[in-house]
Design an enzyme around this catalytic site. Structure first.
Site, PDB file in Angstrom:
ATOM      1  N   LYS A  29      23.537  31.454  53.252  1.00  0.00           N
ATOM      2  CA  LYS A  29      23.423  31.818  54.662  1.00  0.00           C
ATOM      3  C   LYS A  29      23.604  30.590  55.532  1.00  0.00           C
ATOM      4  CE  LYS A  29      20.375  35.873  54.604  1.00  0.00           C
ATOM      5  NZ  LYS A  29      19.094  36.434  55.126  1.00  0.00           N
ATOM      6  N   HIS A  56      19.756   7.642  34.383  1.00  0.00           N
ATOM      7  CA  HIS A  56      19.932   6.726  33.252  1.00  0.00           C
ATOM      8  C   HIS A  56      21.362   6.830  32.721  1.00  0.00           C
ATOM      9  CE1 HIS A  56      15.830   5.256  32.423  1.00  0.00           C
ATOM     10  NE2 HIS A  56      15.457   6.400  32.964  1.00  0.00           N
ATOM     11  N   THR A  82      22.798  19.784  43.541  1.00  0.00           N
ATOM     12  CA  THR A  82      23.659  18.710  43.039  1.00  0.00           C
ATOM     13  C   THR A  82      24.683  18.244  44.066  1.00  0.00           C
ATOM     14  OG1 THR A  82      25.208  20.319  42.096  1.00  0.00           O
ATOM     15  CG2 THR A  82      23.417  19.550  40.661  1.00  0.00           C
ATOM     16  N   LYS A  83      24.795  18.982  45.190  1.00  0.00           N
ATOM     17  CA  LYS A  83      25.735  18.619  46.249  1.00  0.00           C
ATOM     18  C   LYS A  83      25.039  18.709  47.602  1.00  0.00           C
ATOM     19  CE  LYS A  83      29.849  20.236  43.764  1.00  0.00           C
ATOM     20  NZ  LYS A  83      30.990  21.178  43.776  1.00  0.00           N
TER      21      LYS A  83
END
Length: 204
Positions: A192, A122, A174-175
């Site tokens: 790892k 949003h 987030t990535k």
């Protein structure tokens, strides 16, 4: 131009269509849509299972498909209202998971419990208007084959998870996470990677 494209491009027709499909102050499709329209519009693979207490908020104006021998467990919610939700073969959507499109999920994937995967955000920039009524933005999430996501994780809009990567429980991704790697934490970081030469998982 298809009928759906014509409706989407005409604001008046779009408003009328949405009123026919969705009750006011609700985000679920009307009963007639769920019973009479969706079974013919959306694809459900052979031997796939959708548990009775799961919630499929799927609409005919975007795609939804569930692959062969895949399972959507109890109390999960699937919503394609703002983007397609495509789930591959032999994939398990665990109890209490929430998937909001646009999302593409591959084959042989395990989602544990209470995972949120949302391609929707949003707007919040205008301080004079509540974020609940500001314009939404969507970025597709792509999850490649053989991924395992631990319980209570969050996958945010626009993220891609590579083949056979593992997301630790409680992580916020987030990535992008590369193939054959393990990521944990908030925000999630790779700890790892699989070494194809030595054939062992090595710490980063």
């Amino acid at each position: 131009m298809s009928i759906i494209d014509k409706i989407k491009s005409n604001p008046k027709l779009k408003t009328l269509a949405l009123k026919m499909l969705i009750p006011s102050n609700d985000n679920r499709p009307r009963l007639w849509v769920r019973l009479l329209l969706n079974p013919f519009k959306h694809k459900k693979g052979k031997n796939s299972i959708v548990r009775f207490s799961s919630r499929l908020d799927v609409f005919p104006f975007n795609k939804f498909s569930l692959g062969i021998s895949s399972v959507i467990e109890d109390f999960a919610t699937i919503n394609n209202g703002v983007g397609d939700v495509l789930i591959g073969d032999r994939t398990i959507i665990g109890m209490g998971c929430v998937i909001i499109g646009p999302v593409i999920i591959g084959n042989d994937i395990m989602l544990a419990q209470n995972i949120v995967i949302s391609g929707l955000n949003h707007g919040y920039e205008d301080i004079n208007i509540s974020p609940s009524v500001q314009k939404v933005s969507c970025k597709e999430i792509n999850i490649a084959d053989d991924v395992w996501i631990g319980a209570n994780s969050v996958i945010t809009a626009g993220v891609s998870l590579g083949k056979h990567c593992i997301i630790g429980a409680g992580s916020v991704v987030t990535k992008d996470v590369p193939a054959f790697s393990i990521a944990v934490g908030n925000p999630a970081k790779v700890i790892k990677r699989y070494n194809g030469t030595s054939m062992i998982w090595e710490k980063v």
